[in-house]
Design a protein around this motif. Structure first.
Motif, PDB file in Angstrom:
ATOM      1  N   MET A 106       0.853  -1.194   0.000  1.00  0.00           N
ATOM      2  CA  MET A 106       0.000   0.000   0.000  1.00  0.00           C
ATOM      3  C   MET A 106       0.882   1.235   0.000  1.00  0.00           C
ATOM      4  O   MET A 106       1.949   1.256   0.589  1.00  0.00           O
ATOM      5  N   LYS A 107       0.394   2.259  -0.657  1.00  0.00           N
ATOM      6  CA  LYS A 107       1.088   3.540  -0.689  1.00  0.00           C
ATOM      7  C   LYS A 107       0.391   4.493   0.280  1.00  0.00           C
ATOM      8  O   LYS A 107      -0.812   4.361   0.526  1.00  0.00           O
ATOM      9  N   PRO A 108       1.128   5.474   0.808  1.00  0.00           N
ATOM     10  CA  PRO A 108       0.488   6.450   1.690  1.00  0.00           C
ATOM     11  C   PRO A 108      -0.600   7.216   0.939  1.00  0.00           C
ATOM     12  O   PRO A 108      -0.503   7.433  -0.271  1.00  0.00           O
ATOM     13  N   LEU A 109      -1.616   7.615   1.662  1.00  0.00           N
ATOM     14  CA  LEU A 109      -2.670   8.437   1.064  1.00  0.00           C
ATOM     15  C   LEU A 109      -2.119   9.823   0.775  1.00  0.00           C
ATOM     16  O   LEU A 109      -1.311  10.360   1.538  1.00  0.00           O
ATOM     17  N   THR A 110      -2.581  10.400  -0.315  1.00  0.00           N
ATOM     18  CA  THR A 110      -2.186  11.767  -0.633  1.00  0.00           C
ATOM     19  C   THR A 110      -2.978  12.729   0.244  1.00  0.00           C
ATOM     20  O   THR A 110      -3.968  12.348   0.864  1.00  0.00           O
ATOM     21  N   ALA A 111      -2.551  13.971   0.275  1.00  0.00           N
ATOM     22  CA  ALA A 111      -3.265  14.985   1.053  1.00  0.00           C
ATOM     23  C   ALA A 111      -4.709  15.108   0.567  1.00  0.00           C
ATOM     24  O   ALA A 111      -5.639  15.231   1.374  1.00  0.00           O
ATOM     25  N   LYS A 112      -4.911  15.058  -0.737  1.00  0.00           N
ATOM     26  CA  LYS A 112      -6.253  15.168  -1.309  1.00  0.00           C
ATOM     27  C   LYS A 112      -7.109  13.968  -0.884  1.00  0.00           C
ATOM     28  O   LYS A 112      -8.275  14.119  -0.535  1.00  0.00           O
ATOM     29  N   GLU A 113      -6.537  12.776  -0.901  1.00  0.00           N
ATOM     30  CA  GLU A 113      -7.264  11.583  -0.471  1.00  0.00           C
ATOM     31  C   GLU A 113      -7.628  11.665   1.008  1.00  0.00           C
ATOM     32  O   GLU A 113      -8.734  11.286   1.409  1.00  0.00           O
ATOM     33  N   LEU A 114      -6.697  12.175   1.810  1.00  0.00           N
ATOM     34  CA  LEU A 114      -6.989  12.351   3.237  1.00  0.00           C
ATOM     35  C   LEU A 114      -8.134  13.342   3.447  1.00  0.00           C
ATOM     36  O   LEU A 114      -8.983  13.143   4.325  1.00  0.00           O
ATOM     37  N   GLU A 115      -8.169  14.400   2.634  1.00  0.00           N
ATOM     38  CA  GLU A 115      -9.275  15.356   2.708  1.00  0.00           C
ATOM     39  C   GLU A 115     -10.599  14.687   2.371  1.00  0.00           C
ATOM     40  O   GLU A 115     -11.605  14.929   3.029  1.00  0.00           O
ATOM     41  N   TYR A 116     -10.600  13.842   1.339  1.00  0.00           N
ATOM     42  CA  TYR A 116     -11.818  13.126   0.949  1.00  0.00           C
ATOM     43  C   TYR A 116     -12.291  12.214   2.077  1.00  0.00           C
ATOM     44  O   TYR A 116     -13.481  12.149   2.383  1.00  0.00           O
ATOM     45  N   VAL A 117     -11.360  11.498   2.695  1.00  0.00           N
ATOM     46  CA  VAL A 117     -11.717  10.595   3.786  1.00  0.00           C
ATOM     47  C   VAL A 117     -12.263  11.398   4.975  1.00  0.00           C
ATOM     48  O   VAL A 117     -13.288  11.042   5.556  1.00  0.00           O
ATOM     49  N   ALA A 154       2.241   6.889   6.702  1.00  0.00           N
ATOM     50  CA  ALA A 154       2.301   8.347   6.570  1.00  0.00           C
ATOM     51  C   ALA A 154       3.705   8.853   6.922  1.00  0.00           C
ATOM     52  O   ALA A 154       4.355   8.332   7.817  1.00  0.00           O
ATOM     53  N   PRO A 155       4.142   9.871   6.207  1.00  0.00           N
ATOM     54  CA  PRO A 155       5.441  10.469   6.540  1.00  0.00           C
ATOM     55  C   PRO A 155       5.393  11.064   7.937  1.00  0.00           C
ATOM     56  O   PRO A 155       4.362  11.551   8.378  1.00  0.00           O
ATOM     57  N   GLN A 156       6.517  10.993   8.630  1.00  0.00           N
ATOM     58  CA  GLN A 156       6.596  11.536   9.985  1.00  0.00           C
ATOM     59  C   GLN A 156       6.720  13.057   9.996  1.00  0.00           C
ATOM     60  O   GLN A 156       6.354  13.699  10.948  1.00  0.00           O
ATOM     61  N   GLN A 157       7.213  13.608   8.921  1.00  0.00           N
ATOM     62  CA  GLN A 157       7.368  15.056   8.787  1.00  0.00           C
ATOM     63  C   GLN A 157       6.497  15.534   7.641  1.00  0.00           C
ATOM     64  O   GLN A 157       6.384  14.857   6.624  1.00  0.00           O
ATOM     65  N   PRO A 158       5.905  16.719   7.764  1.00  0.00           N
ATOM     66  CA  PRO A 158       5.125  17.250   6.628  1.00  0.00           C
ATOM     67  C   PRO A 158       6.026  17.481   5.428  1.00  0.00           C
ATOM     68  O   PRO A 158       7.208  17.797   5.574  1.00  0.00           O
ATOM     69  N   ALA A 159       5.449  17.301   4.254  1.00  0.00           N
ATOM     70  CA  ALA A 159       6.216  17.522   3.016  1.00  0.00           C
ATOM     71  C   ALA A 159       6.548  19.004   2.886  1.00  0.00           C
ATOM     72  O   ALA A 159       5.734  19.859   3.177  1.00  0.00           O
ATOM     73  N   ALA A 160       7.760  19.269   2.473  1.00  0.00           N
ATOM     74  CA  ALA A 160       8.177  20.651   2.257  1.00  0.00           C
ATOM     75  C   ALA A 160       7.562  21.179   0.977  1.00  0.00           C
ATOM     76  O   ALA A 160       7.522  20.489  -0.037  1.00  0.00           O
TER      77      ALA A 160
END
Length: 80
Positions: free
Chosen positions: A7-18, A73-79
């Protein structure tokens, strides 16, 4: 075998949808509970409670999906 293998991490957009879906499910659950408690019509009350249980399952499915992806999920927010 792990459930999240491949499985790949959810994108920010996917997290918003969820998150939006969970919010919508929660609101619907509250509205159904209020309607079921206020109505005197047993058919309507039973229908509301049946739908409410279905929406609770949907909410739990969404929550479970998020929990499966938490360790991806990444431990640090994406720059930016």
């Amino acid at each position: 075998m792990q459930m999240n293998q491949g499985m790949k991490p959810l994108t920010a957009k996917e997290l918003e949808y969820v998150a939006d879906s969970m919010s919508n499910e929660d609101l619907l659950i509250k509205q159904l509970a209020a309607t079921a408690s206020e109505t005197k019509n047993q058919v309507i009350k039973d229908s509301c409670l049946n739908i409410l249980h279905t929406q609770e399952k949907h909410y739990q499915t969404l929550l479970g999906s998020l929990q499966q992806h938490m360790n991806l999920a990444p431990q640090q927010p994406a720059a930016n």
